[in-house]
Design an enzyme around this catalytic site. Structure first.
Site, PDB file in Angstrom:
ATOM      1  CB  SER A 496      36.384  28.413  61.778  1.00 11.31           C
ATOM      2  OG  SER A 496      37.307  29.440  62.050  1.00 11.31           O
ATOM      3  CG  ASP A 581      32.540  34.972  64.193  1.00 13.32           C
ATOM      4  OD1 ASP A 581      33.575  35.171  64.862  1.00 13.32           O
ATOM      5  OD2 ASP A 581      32.405  34.013  63.421  1.00 13.32           O
ATOM      6  CG  HIS A 613      34.278  31.683  65.416  1.00  9.34           C
ATOM      7  ND1 HIS A 613      34.267  32.190  64.137  1.00  9.34           N
ATOM      8  CD2 HIS A 613      35.191  30.669  65.395  1.00  9.34           C
ATOM      9  CE1 HIS A 613      35.127  31.533  63.391  1.00  9.34           C
ATOM     10  NE2 HIS A 613      35.694  30.591  64.117  1.00  9.34           N
TER      11      HIS A 613
END
Length: 644
Positions: A496, A581, A613
């Site tokens: 991320s 995602d 994600h």
């Protein structure tokens, strides 16, 4: 049940035994810990997430069934459980219904984060009907707010069904799936909260200036009143209502650098200071759901430290801490608060779960999440600190391989996600896996991380790809200066925001990193911001302030986006991405991979069609870590399991 939110949720990966030849590069293994199979770290746990039922008769927990984590139930003092759900995608979040007559859990589809609320009715600890999807709405995200003790037939949820950008608060009947609107979002609320009776009486709104407006009301028919406006860096985090509903606990840094805990009288608005620390922000309250009393609180320092205000709770806490099993957290309690489910977290021990009887004051071991992991083979996580190039004190954690001399080791810099989070001490399967493969691992709470005060948080504003990256580079210099690592064998790996930091490291400091691993990372800040899901509309105000304004500062954001500097990237890169995602879209990975491959830079790309994600499916997780350990071995010289 104790109203205690886990500050540091842990990933639960445990495994089956596999024996493969060991492959090493460039170092002796004479004293190194044995190679631990990947499955021990990254397969599903054997058991995890235990919760006692409100009536104190049953224990529910997560365990594998047909390759996915499902909910199992057993008598509280029994030993054999049975599976009560049939989810194909692993369940990660569940709660007991307040009458102990069923289980409520959330599920999305392939990682798209459009959560649905499911309910499995139980009788005598066994299903009396199939699980039902109570919110079967497409492209709608449900959020579980509360399970009111006073109204056990309902749960309080938030849904963005009326407007994809906004969530309204509803009561959801578990038997009929009937929805009753409790609070309609006026256009700025990001968080609804309930009092101890389950009434929606609190809300956090975000203003056009990205301030937090804390609102309360006397009851669900009364008008909302503001308790005050707080700048985003001041926090203003709701910590719960008192038992009588006349006060709220609020943590903020309005008149200080560090967030403190206050008790706010709703009638007068008077704020009374309850707890503070000179060096760290306040963490969380521990409230009795039986009485609503404030039993204690938590500060996350170098370790997670729990403090008691209530005398009886203090005696319990002292007993738990005397077990010397690590930092303790409370999963939940029954309604009588006789039975407490506890977890103990340590750097070298997989999470241990205990059942505590408050009457006999006896703590009984229930299970380890990863029983095949041997603490004697795992590595200690050491808190560290150093000064940045511009004089900030930077904190973090260093883990070095067990049984080898901590000198001239290959290093993995592991920036956390968020970025408005922080790393903490405790068991981390990824860190232990990397250390077992021969790498020193440096986790850095760079500027912009939370927990260290508002000045430190603000120091990260508009410093993506610049000073936030410099803190990582200064960490590398610190580790090299300690004689711990080989400067020529430094890699960077993150997910991320950590994936973005990885790409920034390779693009903006190509002389530092020999390899990078980017998981669901941002490559282009402009395309990322413009692809936000609808329910991030209010969050975008915060991003505009802390990152940059995509409508007015495109050139500025380009300067901080690795995608526009691919010509500088020379080190090999591994990219992993989930196709579903919603936070960092697949296009972020596609575009950087395409650009680098066109220049001949070595890039491996692992794309999973059924993930979002991060990788939740254990098969996908094991696939990723198999590819990653080979990739790191090739370019940094660590260890790896043999061919599968």
């Amino acid at each position: 049940m104790c109203n205690c939110r886990r500050l540091v949720p842990r990933r639960y990966f445990v495994a089956l035994m596999a024996i493969w030849p060991v492959v090493t590069a460039g170092r002796s293994r004479a004293t190194a810990a044995p190679l631990i199979p990947k499955t021990h770290f990254f397969d599903n746990p054997t058991r995890a997430g235990a919760q006692v039922s409100p009536d104190g008769r049953w224990l529910a927990y997560l365990a594998p069934q047909a390759g996915a984590l499902n909910i199992w139930v057993r008598p509280l003092t029994g030993s054999k459980g049975r599976v009560v759900t049939e989810a194909r995608r692993g369940i990660t979040t569940f709660r007991w219904a307040r009458d102990s007559g069923g289980l409520v859990y959330l599920q999305d589809s392939g990682g798209d984060e459009n959560w649905n609320v499911y309910y499995t009715p139980l009788g005598g600890g066994v299903p009396v009907g199939p699980a039902r999807n109570l919110t079967p709405f497409e492209k709608v995200q449900a959020e579980l707010i509360a399970l009111p003790k006073a109204s056990p037939e309902v749960v309080v949820i938030a849904l963005n069904r009326r407007d994809p950008k906004l969530k309204d608060a509803y009561r959801l009947n578990l038997a009929t799936a009937e929805l009753t609107l409790v609070a309609q979002n006026p256009g700025d609320v990001v968080d609804w909260w309930t009092d101890t009776a389950g009434r929606v009486r609190g809300a956090t709104a975000r203003t056009a200036k990205s301030e937090n407006d804390i609102r309360v009301r006397a009851d669900e028919s009364a008008p909302w009143q503001s308790l005050g406006l707080y700048a985003d860096e001041e926090g203003a985090t709701r910590q719960g209502f008192s038992g009588d509903g006349r006060q709220v606990y609020l943590s903020h840094a309005k008149d200080s650098d560090k967030q403190r805990l206050y008790r706010v009288d709703l009638a007068s608005g008077t704020q009374t200071l309850v707890a503070q620390d000179p060096d760290y922000d306040f963490g969380q309250t521990i409230l009795s759901e039986k009485t609503g009393a404030l039993l204690g609180y938590v500060f996350v320092r170098a370790h997670t430290d729990t403090f008691a205000l209530d005398a009886a709770f203090g005696r319990d806490l002292a007993l738990w801490q005397s077990l010397n099993l690590g930092d303790v957290s409370i999963n939940n309690t029954d309604d009588s608060e006789r039975w407490w489910v506890l977890t103990f977290d340590s750097d070298t021990r997989a999470v241990n779960t205990y059942l505590y009887d408050r009457v006999t004051r006896k703590a009984t071991f229930l299970f380890k999440n990863r029983p095949r992991l041997n603490p004697a083979q795992l590595s200690s996580m050491r808190p560290i600190a150093y000064e940045s190039r511009d004089g900030l004190q930077i904190h973090g954690y260093l883990t070095v391989p067990r049984g080898v001399t901590a000198k001239n080791l290959p290093l993995i810099v592991n920036p956390h996600g968020g970025p408005w989070l922080r790393d903490t001490w405790g068991f981390n399967p990824e860190i232990q896996f990397l250390a077992n493969r021969g790498y020193a691992v440096l986790q850095i709470n760079f500027r912009g991380s939370t927990g260290y005060g508002k000045a430190f948080l603000q120091a990260g504003n508009r410093e993506w790809g610049r000073a936030m990256l410099n803190d990582l580079l200064d960490g590398v210099d610190w580790a090299v200066g300690q004689g711990l690592v080989d400067r020529k064998r430094v890699g960077i790996y993150g997910a991320s925001y950590g994936g973005y930091a990885t790409l920034c490291g390779l693009a903006f400091a190509p002389e530092v990193f020999a390899a990078g691993v980017d998981v669901v990372g941002i490559s282009n800040l402009i395309t990322w911001i413009r692809s936000f899901p609808p329910y991030w509309e209010l969050l975008s105000r915060l991003v505009k302030k802390r990152v940059g304004d995509v409508d007015l500062e495109e050139s500025f954001l380009k300067e901080r986006s690795p995608y526009f500097f691919v010509e500088r990237i020379k080190a090999p890169l591994l990219v992993a991405q989930g196709a579903n995602d919603p936070r960092v879209k697949q296009a972020e990975s596609d575009q950087i991979v395409k650009a680098l491959r066109s220049r001949g830079v070595p890039v491996e790309y692992l794309l999973k069609a059924d993930e979002g994600h991060g990788f939740q499916n254990p098969v996908n997780r094991l696939d990723f870590y198999t590819v990653m350990e080979r990739f790191l071995q090739q370019y940094l010289g660590g260890r790896a399991e043999g061919p599968t």
